[in-house]
Scaffold this motif. Structure first.
Motif, mmCIF file in Angstrom:
data_model
loop_
_atom_site.group_PDB
_atom_site.id
_atom_site.type_symbol
_atom_site.label_atom_id
_atom_site.label_comp_id
_atom_site.label_asym_id
_atom_site.label_seq_id
_atom_site.Cartn_x
_atom_site.Cartn_y
_atom_site.Cartn_z
ATOM 1 N N UNK A 104 -29.515 71.741 -22.310
ATOM 2 C CA UNK A 104 -28.446 71.028 -21.591
ATOM 3 C C UNK A 104 -28.207 69.656 -22.227
ATOM 4 N N UNK A 105 -29.283 68.982 -22.635
ATOM 5 C CA UNK A 105 -29.135 67.672 -23.289
ATOM 6 C C UNK A 105 -28.323 67.836 -24.581
ATOM 7 N N UNK A 106 -28.663 68.865 -25.348
ATOM 8 C CA UNK A 106 -27.954 69.109 -26.611
ATOM 9 C C UNK A 106 -26.482 69.448 -26.328
ATOM 10 N N UNK A 107 -26.259 70.275 -25.301
ATOM 11 C CA UNK A 107 -24.880 70.671 -24.970
ATOM 12 C C UNK A 107 -24.060 69.450 -24.543
ATOM 13 N N UNK A 108 -24.695 68.515 -23.805
ATOM 14 C CA UNK A 108 -23.949 67.305 -23.404
ATOM 15 C C UNK A 108 -23.596 66.470 -24.630
ATOM 16 N N UNK A 109 -24.478 66.466 -25.625
ATOM 17 C CA UNK A 109 -24.165 65.741 -26.869
ATOM 18 C C UNK A 109 -23.011 66.431 -27.595
ATOM 19 N N UNK A 110 -23.026 67.758 -27.599
ATOM 20 C CA UNK A 110 -21.914 68.500 -28.220
ATOM 21 C C UNK A 110 -20.610 68.168 -27.491
ATOM 22 N N UNK A 111 -20.683 68.058 -26.161
ATOM 23 C CA UNK A 111 -19.496 67.709 -25.358
ATOM 24 C C UNK A 111 -18.982 66.303 -25.685
ATOM 25 N N UNK A 112 -19.798 65.501 -26.387
ATOM 26 C CA UNK A 112 -19.401 64.116 -26.693
ATOM 27 C C UNK A 112 -19.760 63.157 -25.573
ATOM 28 N N UNK A 113 -20.692 63.578 -24.682
ATOM 29 C CA UNK A 113 -21.027 62.742 -23.526
ATOM 30 C C UNK A 113 -22.302 61.928 -23.746
ATOM 31 N N UNK A 114 -22.866 61.994 -24.958
ATOM 32 C CA UNK A 114 -24.111 61.264 -25.227
ATOM 33 C C UNK A 114 -23.826 60.246 -26.328
ATOM 34 N N UNK A 115 -24.205 58.997 -26.069
ATOM 35 C CA UNK A 115 -23.928 57.947 -27.053
ATOM 36 C C UNK A 115 -24.694 58.237 -28.357
ATOM 37 N N UNK A 116 -23.982 58.235 -29.473
ATOM 38 C CA UNK A 116 -24.603 58.530 -30.762
ATOM 39 C C UNK A 116 -25.323 57.322 -31.341
ATOM 40 N N UNK A 117 -25.920 57.527 -32.532
ATOM 41 C CA UNK A 117 -26.627 56.431 -33.209
ATOM 42 C C UNK A 117 -27.960 56.113 -32.563
ATOM 43 N N UNK A 118 -28.463 57.028 -31.730
ATOM 44 C CA UNK A 118 -29.700 56.761 -30.988
ATOM 45 C C UNK A 118 -30.644 57.958 -31.049
ATOM 46 N N UNK A 119 -31.919 57.655 -30.790
ATOM 47 C CA UNK A 119 -32.941 58.707 -30.689
ATOM 48 C C UNK A 119 -33.331 58.834 -29.217
ATOM 49 N N UNK A 120 -33.160 60.016 -28.661
ATOM 50 C CA UNK A 120 -33.529 60.275 -27.259
ATOM 51 C C UNK A 120 -34.849 61.056 -27.238
ATOM 52 N N UNK A 121 -35.764 60.622 -26.403
ATOM 53 C CA UNK A 121 -37.045 61.325 -26.286
ATOM 54 C C UNK A 121 -37.033 62.157 -25.007
ATOM 55 N N UNK A 122 -37.258 63.449 -25.150
ATOM 56 C CA UNK A 122 -37.088 64.376 -24.021
ATOM 57 C C UNK A 122 -38.437 64.863 -23.512
ATOM 58 N N UNK A 123 -38.757 64.474 -22.286
ATOM 59 C CA UNK A 123 -40.006 64.920 -21.661
ATOM 60 C C UNK A 123 -39.722 65.389 -20.254
ATOM 61 N N UNK A 124 -40.622 66.190 -19.720
ATOM 62 C CA UNK A 124 -40.501 66.664 -18.349
ATOM 63 C C UNK A 124 -40.926 65.592 -17.367
ATOM 64 N N UNK A 125 -40.988 65.962 -16.054
ATOM 65 C CA UNK A 125 -41.279 64.945 -15.031
ATOM 66 C C UNK A 125 -42.714 64.433 -15.029
ATOM 67 N N UNK A 126 -43.675 65.153 -15.691
ATOM 68 C CA UNK A 126 -45.052 64.639 -15.619
ATOM 69 C C UNK A 126 -45.752 64.698 -16.977
ATOM 70 N N UNK A 127 -46.661 63.727 -17.152
ATOM 71 C CA UNK A 127 -47.474 63.668 -18.369
ATOM 72 C C UNK A 127 -48.806 64.332 -18.053
ATOM 73 N N UNK A 128 -49.184 65.317 -18.849
ATOM 74 C CA UNK A 128 -50.381 66.103 -18.552
ATOM 75 C C UNK A 128 -51.227 66.257 -19.794
ATOM 76 N N UNK A 129 -52.565 66.204 -19.605
ATOM 77 C CA UNK A 129 -53.439 66.435 -20.758
ATOM 78 C C UNK A 129 -53.393 67.921 -21.114
ATOM 79 N N UNK A 130 -53.822 68.221 -22.327
ATOM 80 C CA UNK A 130 -53.888 69.624 -22.752
ATOM 81 C C UNK A 130 -54.750 70.407 -21.760
ATOM 82 N N UNK A 131 -55.870 69.801 -21.365
ATOM 83 C CA UNK A 131 -56.794 70.445 -20.420
ATOM 84 C C UNK A 131 -56.085 70.749 -19.090
#
Ligand SMILES: NC(=O)c1ccc[n+]([C@@H]2O[C@H](COP(=O)([O-])OP(=O)(O)OC[C@H]3O[C@@H](n4cnc5c(N)ncnc54)[C@H](OP(=O)(O)O)[C@@H]3O)[C@@H](O)[C@H]2O)c1
Length: 324
Positions: free
Chosen positions: A200-227
């Motif tokens: 969906x993030x990629x599709x919004x960029x294709x739609x032209x709705x994401x400001x270019x010239x930037x790096x977006x970091x995509x993570x889910x709602x929680x940070x979890x250890x491998x364990x």
């Protein structure tokens, strides 16, 4: 006078036959774009055609190591998405050839036809990374911005969803083995993000709705250890397994040995990647370069994993969760 019907924009997706690619194709097809999927072997992309209307999705041959094939594949495109990445090297498929040189080839091809450009990189991309994967992802990003300063770059953390290579792989391992390896103790942090949210993030960029010239970091709602990730995966598949801590020095040797196999379970380079946490940086959070900043509330793995990992449950527990 007969009205002129305008064709929907054409999106070329390099690496569109892969795990993330399939979801990007689905998201773009729903929006009505014309889609050209580029694959080294276009037969591997034919299964994508039912995701769209007749003729909406076509597959063509292209290899990022062959500039002429990519130049042809982007002809007439309004936007180019580069999803190509590899986890291990093999023959001429080196990290440098695919992720650094290849990203430049894709960006230059897009620039030549005046197409917008979206590059899929990865958290861990860093010119000073001790892993070749991380270094060449950073070189690829730099080559893209040098060519097209308005390009959009997405760096996902580990991506989950049906057919993912992470939870499926360890669930399959847990089905066969009484123990799971905890490399470096299993303390590496991840921020698993759902494949449909990345698409969906990629599709919004294709739609032209994401400001270019930037790096977006995509993570889910929680940070979890491998364990923690393995604990939850085992809970979902209803199995108990022993966690065996593997010291870094031992993992390095294992990676060096296994890395010479054709489809290695672990490589020395992957051990290096595991030494750094794979989570959205505080800079990206503070500067609003996250998935939430794109208006997407990412799904938790608790909402999605049970919908596809149930197939790994032991006999007698083999019940499909309700509504799936
Ligand atoms: N999955 C994750 O957890 C994750 C996490 C962070 C970042 N990423 C990044 O997201 C992107 C997509 O990942 P994915 O999981 O969808 O990977 P994937 O399933 O392995 O798909 C990669 C795609 O790249 C194509 N490809 C490989 N070498 C190529 C070449 N030389 N020329 C043209 N195409 C080539 C593959 O097709 P053929 O091999 O059939 O040609 C395939 O379609 C990658 O850049 C990856 O680094 C993924």
């Amino acid at each position: 006078m007969t009205p002129v019907t305008q064709m929907p924009p054409l999106i070329t997706i390099i690496g569109g036959s892969g795990f993330v690619g399939r979801h990007v194709v689905r998201a773009l097809a729903k929006r009505g774009y014309r889609i050209r999927v580029v694959a080294r072997n276009p037969n591997t992309a034919h299964h994508l055609q039912p995701l769209g209307n007749v003729g909406q999705i076509v597959s063509v041959r292209g290899n990022l190591r062959d500039r002429a094939s990519i130049d042809r594949a982007v002809q007439g495109a309004d936007c180019v998405v580069n999803l190509v990445g590899i986890l291990h090297e093999g023959g001429r498929q080196t990290f440098h050839a695919v992720q650094a040189f290849g990203a430049r080839v894709a960006a230059e091809a897009a620039q030549a036809v005046g197409a917008r450009f979206i590059q899929i990189s990865a958290i861990g991309a860093d010119p000073d990374s001790s892993s070749s994967y991380g270094r060449t992802k950073a070189e690829g990003e730099a080559a893209v911005f040098e060519t097209l300063p308005d390009a959009t770059v997405f760096r996902p953390s580990i991506v989950f969803g049906p057919e993912d290579g992470f939870f499926n792989r360890f669930a399959a391992m847990a089905r066969l083995s009484p123990a799971l390896p905890m490399i470096g103790g299993g303390h590496t942090m991840f921020q698993p993000v759902y494949v449909a949210d990345v698409a969906e993030a990629i599709a919004r960029a294709v739609d032209g709705k994401v400001e270019g010239g930037k790096i977006y970091e995509l993570g889910g709602p929680s940070k979890r250890s491998f364990r923690d990730c393995m604990d939850y995966m085992l809970e979902v598949i209803g199995r108990k397994r022993l966690f065996v801590p593997i010291p870094w020095s031992v993992a390095e040797i294992q990676g060096s040995i296994l890395g010479s196999l054709p489809k290695p379970l672990l490589t020395r380079d992957q051990v290096e990647m595991l030494k750094t946490d794979n989570v959205v940086s505080s800079e990206a959070e503070n500067e609003g370069r996250t998935i939430q900043s794109l208006g997407i509330e990412p799904q938790a793995m608790e909402a999605i994993l049970p919908t596809y990992l149930w197939t790994y449950r032991a006999a007698g527990q083999f019940t499909r969760p309700q509504g799936m």
